[in-house]
Design a protein around this motif. Structure first.
Motif, PDB file in Angstrom:
ATOM      1  N   SER A  42       0.819  -1.212   0.000  1.00 41.64           N
ATOM      2  CA  SER A  42       0.000   0.000   0.000  1.00 41.64           C
ATOM      3  C   SER A  42       0.856   1.267   0.000  1.00 41.64           C
ATOM      4  O   SER A  42       0.566   2.233  -0.732  1.00 41.64           O
ATOM      5  CB  SER A  42      -0.933  -0.007   1.215  1.00 41.64           C
ATOM      6  N   THR A  43       1.915   1.279   0.813  1.00 42.30           N
ATOM      7  CA  THR A  43       2.792   2.454   0.871  1.00 42.30           C
ATOM      8  C   THR A  43       3.492   2.667  -0.466  1.00 42.30           C
ATOM      9  O   THR A  43       3.637   3.803  -0.940  1.00 42.30           O
ATOM     10  CB  THR A  43       3.827   2.292   2.001  1.00 42.30           C
ATOM     11  N   PHE A  44       3.922   1.570  -1.079  1.00 46.68           N
ATOM     12  CA  PHE A  44       4.580   1.636  -2.389  1.00 46.68           C
ATOM     13  C   PHE A  44       3.680   2.320  -3.420  1.00 46.68           C
ATOM     14  O   PHE A  44       4.109   3.205  -4.164  1.00 46.68           O
ATOM     15  CB  PHE A  44       4.953   0.224  -2.830  1.00 46.68           C
ATOM     16  N   PHE A  45       2.410   1.936  -3.452  1.00 47.77           N
ATOM     17  CA  PHE A  45       1.504   2.510  -4.444  1.00 47.77           C
ATOM     18  C   PHE A  45       1.228   3.989  -4.154  1.00 47.77           C
ATOM     19  O   PHE A  45       0.991   4.766  -5.087  1.00 47.77           O
ATOM     20  CB  PHE A  45       0.208   1.704  -4.505  1.00 47.77           C
ATOM     21  N   GLU A  46       1.283   4.387  -2.894  1.00 49.53           N
ATOM     22  CA  GLU A  46       1.185   5.812  -2.574  1.00 49.53           C
ATOM     23  C   GLU A  46       2.392   6.566  -3.148  1.00 49.53           C
ATOM     24  O   GLU A  46       2.252   7.675  -3.669  1.00 49.53           O
ATOM     25  CB  GLU A  46       1.137   6.008  -1.054  1.00 49.53           C
ATOM     26  N   GLN A  47       3.578   5.943  -3.048  1.00 51.16           N
ATOM     27  CA  GLN A  47       4.785   6.570  -3.600  1.00 51.16           C
ATOM     28  C   GLN A  47       4.694   6.695  -5.113  1.00 51.16           C
ATOM     29  O   GLN A  47       5.112   7.700  -5.694  1.00 51.16           O
ATOM     30  CB  GLN A  47       6.013   5.744  -3.198  1.00 51.16           C
ATOM     31  N   VAL A  48       4.113   5.669  -5.742  1.00 47.06           N
ATOM     32  CA  VAL A  48       3.910   5.722  -7.194  1.00 47.06           C
ATOM     33  C   VAL A  48       2.972   6.876  -7.549  1.00 47.06           C
ATOM     34  O   VAL A  48       3.259   7.694  -8.433  1.00 47.06           O
ATOM     35  CB  VAL A  48       3.335   4.386  -7.702  1.00 47.06           C
ATOM     36  N   ASP A  49       1.839   6.938  -6.846  1.00 48.32           N
ATOM     37  CA  ASP A  49       0.842   7.967  -7.135  1.00 48.32           C
ATOM     38  C   ASP A  49       1.370   9.374  -6.868  1.00 48.32           C
ATOM     39  O   ASP A  49       0.886  10.355  -7.455  1.00 48.32           O
ATOM     40  CB  ASP A  49      -0.424   7.725  -6.310  1.00 48.32           C
ATOM     41  N   SER A  50       2.355   9.461  -5.982  1.00 47.79           N
ATOM     42  CA  SER A  50       2.933  10.771  -5.670  1.00 47.79           C
ATOM     43  C   SER A  50       4.028  11.178  -6.647  1.00 47.79           C
ATOM     44  O   SER A  50       4.616  12.254  -6.512  1.00 47.79           O
ATOM     45  CB  SER A  50       3.493  10.761  -4.236  1.00 47.79           C
ATOM     46  N   GLY A  51       4.324  10.308  -7.609  1.00 48.23           N
ATOM     47  CA  GLY A  51       5.260  10.677  -8.663  1.00 48.23           C
ATOM     48  C   GLY A  51       6.719  10.442  -8.371  1.00 48.23           C
ATOM     49  O   GLY A  51       7.592  11.018  -9.034  1.00 48.23           O
TER      50      GLY A  51
ATOM     51  N   TRP B 144       1.561  -6.774  -9.324  1.00 44.25           N
ATOM     52  CA  TRP B 144       1.954  -5.418  -8.946  1.00 44.25           C
ATOM     53  C   TRP B 144       1.668  -4.367 -10.015  1.00 44.25           C
ATOM     54  O   TRP B 144       2.157  -3.257  -9.928  1.00 44.25           O
ATOM     55  CB  TRP B 144       3.452  -5.405  -8.594  1.00 44.25           C
ATOM     56  N   ARG B 145       0.895  -4.725 -11.035  1.00 46.29           N
ATOM     57  CA  ARG B 145       0.507  -3.696 -11.997  1.00 46.29           C
ATOM     58  C   ARG B 145      -0.385  -2.669 -11.306  1.00 46.29           C
ATOM     59  O   ARG B 145      -1.248  -3.007 -10.516  1.00 46.29           O
ATOM     60  CB  ARG B 145      -0.215  -4.330 -13.182  1.00 46.29           C
ATOM     61  N   HIS B 146      -0.153  -1.418 -11.629  1.00 46.26           N
ATOM     62  CA  HIS B 146      -0.895  -0.334 -10.983  1.00 46.26           C
ATOM     63  C   HIS B 146      -1.372   0.630 -12.059  1.00 46.26           C
ATOM     64  O   HIS B 146      -0.555   1.215 -12.778  1.00 46.26           O
ATOM     65  CB  HIS B 146       0.014   0.375  -9.979  1.00 46.26           C
ATOM     66  N   ASN B 147      -2.679   0.735 -12.193  1.00 41.79           N
ATOM     67  CA  ASN B 147      -3.262   1.567 -13.248  1.00 41.79           C
ATOM     68  C   ASN B 147      -2.730   1.187 -14.627  1.00 41.79           C
ATOM     69  O   ASN B 147      -2.466   2.040 -15.480  1.00 41.79           O
ATOM     70  CB  ASN B 147      -2.992   3.050 -12.967  1.00 41.79           C
ATOM     71  N   GLY B 148      -2.519  -0.136 -14.795  1.00 37.85           N
ATOM     72  CA  GLY B 148      -2.071  -0.644 -16.084  1.00 37.85           C
ATOM     73  C   GLY B 148      -0.591  -0.490 -16.362  1.00 37.85           C
ATOM     74  O   GLY B 148      -0.120  -0.835 -17.450  1.00 37.85           O
ATOM     75  N   LYS B 149       0.168   0.000 -15.395  1.00 33.04           N
ATOM     76  CA  LYS B 149       1.603   0.219 -15.590  1.00 33.04           C
ATOM     77  C   LYS B 149       2.400  -0.579 -14.558  1.00 33.04           C
ATOM     78  O   LYS B 149       1.863  -1.099 -13.589  1.00 33.04           O
ATOM     79  CB  LYS B 149       1.926   1.711 -15.499  1.00 33.04           C
ATOM     80  N   GLU B 150       3.734  -0.636 -14.796  1.00 29.04           N
ATOM     81  CA  GLU B 150       4.596  -1.436 -13.920  1.00 29.04           C
ATOM     82  C   GLU B 150       5.741  -0.580 -13.397  1.00 29.04           C
ATOM     83  O   GLU B 150       6.398   0.137 -14.168  1.00 29.04           O
ATOM     84  CB  GLU B 150       5.130  -2.654 -14.673  1.00 29.04           C
ATOM     85  N   TYR B 151       5.992  -0.704 -12.102  1.00 25.64           N
ATOM     86  CA  TYR B 151       6.953   0.181 -11.444  1.00 25.64           C
ATOM     87  C   TYR B 151       8.038  -0.557 -10.653  1.00 25.64           C
ATOM     88  O   TYR B 151       8.955   0.082 -10.161  1.00 25.64           O
ATOM     89  CB  TYR B 151       6.211   1.128 -10.486  1.00 25.64           C
ATOM     90  N   ALA B 152       7.918  -1.881 -10.512  1.00 24.11           N
ATOM     91  CA  ALA B 152       8.884  -2.639  -9.723  1.00 24.11           C
ATOM     92  C   ALA B 152       9.375  -3.837 -10.518  1.00 24.11           C
ATOM     93  O   ALA B 152       8.573  -4.644 -10.997  1.00 24.11           O
ATOM     94  CB  ALA B 152       8.253  -3.103  -8.410  1.00 24.11           C
TER      95      ALA B 152
ATOM     96  N   CYS C   6      13.501  -0.517  -8.114  1.00 27.29           N
ATOM     97  CA  CYS C   6      12.774   0.619  -8.686  1.00 27.29           C
ATOM     98  C   CYS C   6      13.779   1.688  -9.112  1.00 27.29           C
ATOM     99  O   CYS C   6      14.930   1.685  -8.673  1.00 27.29           O
ATOM    100  CB  CYS C   6      11.811   1.213  -7.655  1.00 27.29           C
ATOM    101  N   ILE C   7      13.307   2.600  -9.949  1.00 28.55           N
ATOM    102  CA  ILE C   7      14.135   3.704 -10.423  1.00 28.55           C
ATOM    103  C   ILE C   7      13.411   5.016 -10.121  1.00 28.55           C
ATOM    104  O   ILE C   7      12.186   5.109 -10.273  1.00 28.55           O
ATOM    105  CB  ILE C   7      14.392   3.587 -11.941  1.00 28.55           C
ATOM    106  N   ALA C   8      14.148   5.998  -9.683  1.00 27.72           N
ATOM    107  CA  ALA C   8      13.559   7.298  -9.363  1.00 27.72           C
ATOM    108  C   ALA C   8      12.963   7.933 -10.607  1.00 27.72           C
ATOM    109  O   ALA C   8      13.582   7.942 -11.679  1.00 27.72           O
ATOM    110  CB  ALA C   8      14.614   8.222  -8.765  1.00 27.72           C
ATOM    111  N   ALA C   9      11.764   8.476 -10.467  1.00 27.94           N
ATOM    112  CA  ALA C   9      11.074   9.085 -11.604  1.00 27.94           C
ATOM    113  C   ALA C   9      11.847  10.274 -12.159  1.00 27.94           C
ATOM    114  O   ALA C   9      11.743  10.578 -13.355  1.00 27.94           O
ATOM    115  CB  ALA C   9       9.669   9.519 -11.180  1.00 27.94           C
TER     116      ALA C   9
END
Length: 420
Positions: free
Chosen positions: A100-109, A131-139, A317-320
């Motif tokens: 849950s915390t990870f997805f908050e970090q994703v949503d925060s950019g 771990w797909r989130h809004n159709g995308k992958e971050y990890a 993960c990689i920093a946005a």
């Protein structure tokens, strides 16, 4: 300015951890391109694999002489990483655990979308879909973990135990046999809330029937846990079982941290220890000749026995907004290649999420084959819990061990989930 999902109060509360980590890196040293060489910061929260990562990094730097990778390891990575993100100082590459915390970090950019980078191409679908989130992958998920009871096979044989227990009563009988043979049945660590939280998760798998477990997990997400529901009675039984194992553990469980418990188990000061597959490297490092294996916590019957597992024990993960994003992508892609993932699996031991890597450490090969590959496992429950909930419920387990009273255990659990 991008939206930040962290409140001002939370940022202020995290100032001390930031200073504990050290001075914030300047743009001149973090993600730097100087003298023809690019520096990538790699923030690692898995302390137990630091030596493995150092060797892999040395190999990568040898293959890529224009790249320098600065490895920074923290034993309090969740706090430090959150603090650094809030300070616009997200590491270029970092370990993280989807929850849950990870997805908050994703949503925060804060975290880069890896979907079109090619990084995910070698990763098994079963380790990506989760771990797909809004159709995308971050990890980039590199390895699974599985959890249960580590046990010393030689101690079992010397005590006259011919097979591993398949029910809870058999486990308690084996504790009595071990005790009679002069062994401490369990080494238990309860000094850290993140460790007691993990113990709870392993117990949940074999204590709550699936329908009750699903109901409980849904309520933890909604913060509506109700001890009057059917799962409430089972939670009390689970508390009783946890106390039983503490009664067969060493003294001062509340004063024993995980590193000490692992070393004590590895050096024969206890026959069993609850933990995850990620501890294998630490166990064998402390005692290379130890003969260990892992089994699930038995349920009341063999049919009720279950375990929990997690595709993402090692996730990158990689920093946005990394200034060396291109170089960071190349490094993470290298880490997810079959050749490197196989090296990592053979040294670290966890089952791999990478296609074509079949190595599984023999110490938990049976548990992996009988539960993880067959799908008879639950996803680590804390994937749906917020960090504040994890810490609060970990404290409830510590309270249980201290007070040795299960009467209010279910309601204490409800308070921890509903108010954090």
């Amino acid at each position: 300015m991008k939206k930040r999902g962290i409140a001002i109060l939370a940022i202020l509360c995290m100032v001390l951890p930031v200073f504990a980590w050290g001075k914030k890196k300047s743009d001149a040293t973090k993600g730097a391109k100087t003298g023809g060489k690019t520096t990538i910061e790699f923030f690692n929260g898995k302390v137990e694999i630091s030596a493995i990562l150092k060797d892999l990094i040395a190999e990568y730097e040898k293959e890529n002489p224009n790249i320098s990778i600065e490895l920074n390891t923290s034993s309090d990575s969740a706090t430090v990483l959150s603090s650094r993100m809030a300070s616009d100082d997200t590491p270029d590459v970092f370990t993280n655990w989807p929850n849950s915390t990870f997805f908050e970090q994703v949503d925060s950019g804060y975290i880069m979308d890896l979907s079109s980078t090619g990084i995910m191409d070698n990763i098994q679908d079963s380790a990506r879909n989760q771990w797909r989130h809004n159709g995308k992958e971050y990890a980039a998920t590199i390895s699974f973990n599985c959890s249960g009871i580590w046990y010393n096979k030689d101690m079992f044989v010397k005590a006259g135990i011919g097979h591993t227990p398949t029910t809870w009563n058999e486990l308690i009988d084996d504790c009595k046999i071990l005790q009679k043979a002069g062994y401490t049945p369990f080494v238990t660590s309860a000094k850290q809330t993140d460790i007691t939280d993990r113990q709870l998760q392993v117990f949940l798998a074999s204590t709550l029937p699936k329908a009750q477990y699903d109901s409980f997990e849904a309520d933890t997400s909604r913060k509506t846990v109700d001890p009057r529901k059917a799962y409430g009675a089972r939670l009390k039984i689970m508390g009783q079982k946890m106390l039983q194992l503490v009664s067969y553990s060493q003294e001062d469980t509340l004063g024993t941290d995980q590193d000490s418990a692992t070393a004590n188990f590895a050096n024969g000061k206890g026959a069993m220890m609850i933990g995850g597959s990620w501890l294998l490297a630490s166990i064998t490092s402390a005692n290379p000749s130890i003969n260990v294996s892992m089994m699930p916590i038995p349920g009341d019957t063999a049919a009720e026995t279950n375990t929990c597992a997690y595709p993402g024990d090692m996730s990158l993960c990689i920093a946005a907004h990394s200034k060396v994003q291109k170089e960071a992508v190349a490094f993470v892609k290298w880490m997810t290649s079959k050749t490197i993932a196989e090296q990592f699996a053979k040294r670290e031991g966890n089952p791999s999420c990478i296609k074509g890597v079949t190595y599984v450490a023999p110490q938990f090969a049976d548990l992996y084959a009988n539960y993880v590959t067959t799908g008879k496992y639950i996803l680590n429950p804390d994937c749906n819990w917020f960090t504040s909930q994890q810490r609060a419920v970990g404290a409830v387990i510590q309270q249980l061990y201290y007070e040795k009273n299960t009467d209010s255990f279910a309601s204490n659990m409800a308070d921890a989930f509903n108010n954090n």
